[in-house]
Design an enzyme around this catalytic site. Structure first.
Site, PDB file in Angstrom:
ATOM      1  N   HIS A  17      49.804  36.998  46.890  1.00 36.34           N
ATOM      2  CA  HIS A  17      50.315  37.967  45.915  1.00 36.34           C
ATOM      3  C   HIS A  17      49.372  39.158  45.772  1.00 36.34           C
ATOM      4  O   HIS A  17      48.184  38.971  45.484  1.00 36.34           O
ATOM      5  CB  HIS A  17      50.443  37.235  44.567  1.00 36.34           C
ATOM      6  CG  HIS A  17      51.158  37.966  43.496  1.00 36.34           C
ATOM      7  ND1 HIS A  17      50.706  37.998  42.193  1.00 36.34           N
ATOM      8  CD2 HIS A  17      52.310  38.687  43.511  1.00 36.34           C
ATOM      9  CE1 HIS A  17      51.555  38.685  41.452  1.00 36.34           C
ATOM     10  NE2 HIS A  17      52.537  39.117  42.226  1.00 36.34           N
ATOM     11  N   HIS A  59      51.103  48.431  41.161  1.00 39.23           N
ATOM     12  CA  HIS A  59      51.993  47.527  40.434  1.00 39.23           C
ATOM     13  C   HIS A  59      52.589  48.196  39.199  1.00 39.23           C
ATOM     14  O   HIS A  59      53.806  48.255  39.022  1.00 39.23           O
ATOM     15  CB  HIS A  59      51.242  46.257  40.021  1.00 39.23           C
ATOM     16  CG  HIS A  59      52.094  45.318  39.227  1.00 39.23           C
ATOM     17  ND1 HIS A  59      52.261  45.437  37.863  1.00 39.23           N
ATOM     18  CD2 HIS A  59      52.863  44.262  39.601  1.00 39.23           C
ATOM     19  CE1 HIS A  59      53.081  44.497  37.438  1.00 39.23           C
ATOM     20  NE2 HIS A  59      53.455  43.768  38.479  1.00 39.23           N
TER      21      HIS A  59
HETATM   22  O1  G3P Z   1      57.176  39.864  44.080  1.00 43.20           O
HETATM   23  C1  G3P Z   1      56.810  38.793  43.267  1.00 43.20           C
HETATM   24  C2  G3P Z   1      56.058  39.239  42.062  1.00 43.20           C
HETATM   25  O2  G3P Z   1      55.051  40.144  42.453  1.00 43.20           O
HETATM   26  C3  G3P Z   1      56.937  39.870  41.036  1.00 43.20           C
HETATM   27  O3  G3P Z   1      56.295  40.181  39.841  1.00 43.20           O
HETATM   28  O4  G3P Z   1      55.125  41.667  38.273  1.00 43.20           O
HETATM   29  O5  G3P Z   1      53.826  40.373  39.940  1.00 43.20           O
HETATM   30  O6  G3P Z   1      55.208  42.294  40.664  1.00 43.20           O
HETATM   31  P1  G3P Z   1      55.059  41.166  39.677  1.00 43.20           P
HETATM   32 MG    MG Z   2      54.976  42.256  42.832  1.00 43.77          MG
END
Ligand code: G3P
Ligand code: MG
Length: 251
Positions: A17, A59
């Site tokens: 992630h 993000h």
């Molecule tokens: O793509 C999965 C995840 O990243 C979605 O939530 O807020 O971490 O971008 P976020």
């Molecule tokens: Mg994400």
């Protein structure tokens, strides 16, 4: 490039992630390099548009949390974004890390044979345009490559934009709740997968989504018990911050 379908699914189970979770400044090239050092071969990133229409990695809609800039990231042209420090907020070891373009990350992934999940994360109000431009950009960058990136978004309009400019690049609908009509929306958008908040998956939902011909992925899975549950349910992909906990060699 073969079409991505439920039967032809080249992506690994384990996806790092934002590069390497919290171990490095999210969405910087240093983070993706660190994730790779932990053995990860697929990464998730968050992409939006600069004021002059270039996809870059960030993000939040705003710059304050993860850079030394201020205000809405998408209000700045790429030249101004390139001046920002996206590493010092995390730790001194990463001081001066740049805000990358999607193109820079694409080059890193393609050169090393890594897979990429591009979460299309538009500045609010720019959903469809962001999808269109990310679609065009990814189609150009991955042209001739055996495996395309996987697009995902919480925003159906962003996926529709990507479908309009890069229909051959697979799409996934991200869900943080099971809102009315979400699976029909995914089907209408030709999605190949659903990426859920991991707590939403149960046997019935997995069966329903697989019955619709889509793969089943989860975010953001940071505990062993949660990963074991998802594997036992027969789901296909796990997005994690914990590149230091989960070995991507685990089937
Ligand atoms: O793509 C999965 C995840 O990243 C979605 O939530 O807020 O971490 O971008 P976020
Ligand atoms: Mg994400």
């Amino acid at each position: 490039m073969n079409a991505i379908t439920t039967s032809h699914w080249p992506y690994p189970r384990w996806i790092a992630h934002r590069g390497a979770g919290k171990l490095a400044p999210e969405n910087t090239l240093a983070a993706f390099r660190l994730g790779a050092q932990h053995g990860y071969r697929m990464f998730e990133c968050d992409a939006k548009l600069s004021a002059d229409g270039v996809p870059f990695l960030l993000h939040d809609a705003t710059l304050e949390r993860t850079t030394n800039g201020r205000g809405t990231g998408g209000d700045l042209p790429l030249g101004a974004l390139a001046q920002l420090d996206a590493g010092s907020w995390h730790s001194r070891a990463y001081a001066g890390e740049a805000v990358p373009t999607l193109e820079a990350l694409a080059r890193f992934c393609i050169a090393n044979g890594y897979f990429l999940n591009i979460e299309i994360k538009p500045t609010p109000g720019q959903e469809e345009t962001t999808g269109r431009v990310v679609g065009e950009t990814a189609a150009r960058l991955w042209q001739g490559q055996a495996v395309p990136p996987l697009f995902s978004s919480f925003k159906p309009d962003a996926l529709a934009g990507a479908q309009a400019t890069a229909a051959h690049i697979p799409r996934a609908l991200l869900l943080d709740t099971l809102w009315d009509g979400c699976l029909d929306t995914a089907r209408r958008l030709g999605c190949v997968a659903i990426v859920c908040n991991h707590a939403l998956w149960d046997a019935a939902l997995v069966a329903q989504v697989k019955g619709m011909g889509m793969r089943t992925l989860s975010y953001t899975v940071n505990d062993d018990w949660a990963a074991q549950r998802l594997i036992a349910l027969g789901t296909d992909g796990i997005i994690t911050d914990r590149v230091d906990l989960f070995s991507p060699a685990t089937p």
